[in-house]
Motif scaffolding. Structure first.
Motif: not given
Length: 315
Positions: A161-163, A207-212, A229-232, A235-239
């Motif tokens: 939920v935070k993500r 998810g950590k790798t988005p599937r929009c 386009g910024d999906f950090t 819990d996902v520190p690297t884009q």
């Protein structure tokens, strides 16, 4: 997201001040969830004991792995009364045999069942505050049981939920603000469906790798991450790789159309890619493909008028 003059509207302030259509945000998510969601057996019950077992088992364990263990556990101890009467060593052995993580969770679950029988006459507490008095039941688990068993919970705020909130509404990485925004979005008296839906969004689309686009995320038209386009995320520190992807281009289309009532293809194209050329590799045919995808997803409308194709956001 932009205001009428094209300036960015902060998502948190937009929710607080009413600049974001919260009803539309809610309706789109619930509709998306009810149309199609992952099937887990604990989503088909409102028995607080069965839901508590699923929540304790799911801590740091993938949900697909929990299903068989959950069925086996309930076959052996189908009620809180039967679990309370069990030998604790048997419960711990089951936990270990099914690789469910720290054995203390089994001890706490056994003790919680005993409390329900001995202190509550076999009736589960209904509110998050009362449930949190059970052994090993923290605020998150208490709220989840209150939501999914009794529909009396607050907004659930877990990592997923935070993500979602961080990406969609640019919520700062601050627990108090996450709680505030999640509670502001919660459908009054509908914590069961709402919490299931927003957690499903985080598990399936965000998810950590988005599937929009692949998952048909219902919040794309409001989403700050989809627009920029910024999906950090916390819990996902690297884009994730995004630059130049079709997902990025679709996001640019949506972002651009937020600023205009409608645009012809050749006016829209250069705003999406600086190297747009009507007859080039990134030209009308390429842009029409993006618009077709977005139209299929219900985000844009495309019209052909007197030989000119125009696009606008769907209202």
């Amino acid at each position: 997201m932009t205001d009428e003059e094209g300036g960015r509207v902060d998502g948190v302030e937009g929710i607080r001040d009413g600049d974001i259509d919260v009803d539309a945000v809610r309706e789109s998510l619930v509709s998306w969830y009810e149309d199609d969601h992952r099937s887990f057996p604990w989503r088909e019950t409102d028995d607080p004991y069965e839901i508590l077992v699923s929540e304790v088992m799911s801590q740091q364990t993938q949900l697909d792995r929990v299903v068989d263990a959950w069925h086996d556990f309930l076959d052996r101890w189908p009620t809180a009364e039967s679990l309370a009467a069990a030998d604790r060593s048997d419960v711990v052995a089951f936990w270990s045999d099914h690789s469910l993580g720290y054995n203390n969770r089994a001890k706490y679950l056994h003790e919680a069942a005993r409390q329900v029988i001995e202190e509550h006459g076999g009736d589960f507490p209904r509110t998050p505050g009362e449930l949190s008095e059970l052994m090993g039941v923290g605020p998150y688990t208490a709220n989840a049981v209150a939501s999914f068993a009794f529909n009396e919970g607050d907004a659930v705020v877990d990592t997923n939920v935070k993500r979602v909130l961080y990406r969609a509404f640019d919520v700062p990485d601050d627990d108090a603000t996450f709680e505030e925004v999640a509670q502001a979005l919660l459908l009054d008296g509908e914590s069961r469906v709402w919490n299931n839906a927003i957690m499903e969004l985080g598990g399936v689309a965000c998810g950590k790798t988005p599937r929009c686009d692949e998952a048909g995320c219902p919040w794309r038209q409001w989403c700050h991450a989809y627009e920029t386009g910024d999906f950090t995320a916390p819990d996902v520190p690297t884009q994730p790789e995004f630059e130049g992807s079709r997902r990025q281009m679709r996001g640019r289309v949506v972002s651009t159309l937020k600023e205009y009532d409608e645009l012809p293809l050749d006016d829209l194209g250069p705003r999406v890619r600086v190297d747009y050329a009507p007859d080039g590799s990134y030209g009308r045919e390429w842009l029409s493909g993006l618009l077709s995808d977005l139209a299929d997803d219900g985000l844009v409308e495309v019209d052909d008028r007197e030989g000119e194709t125009t696009a606008r956001l769907r209202r």
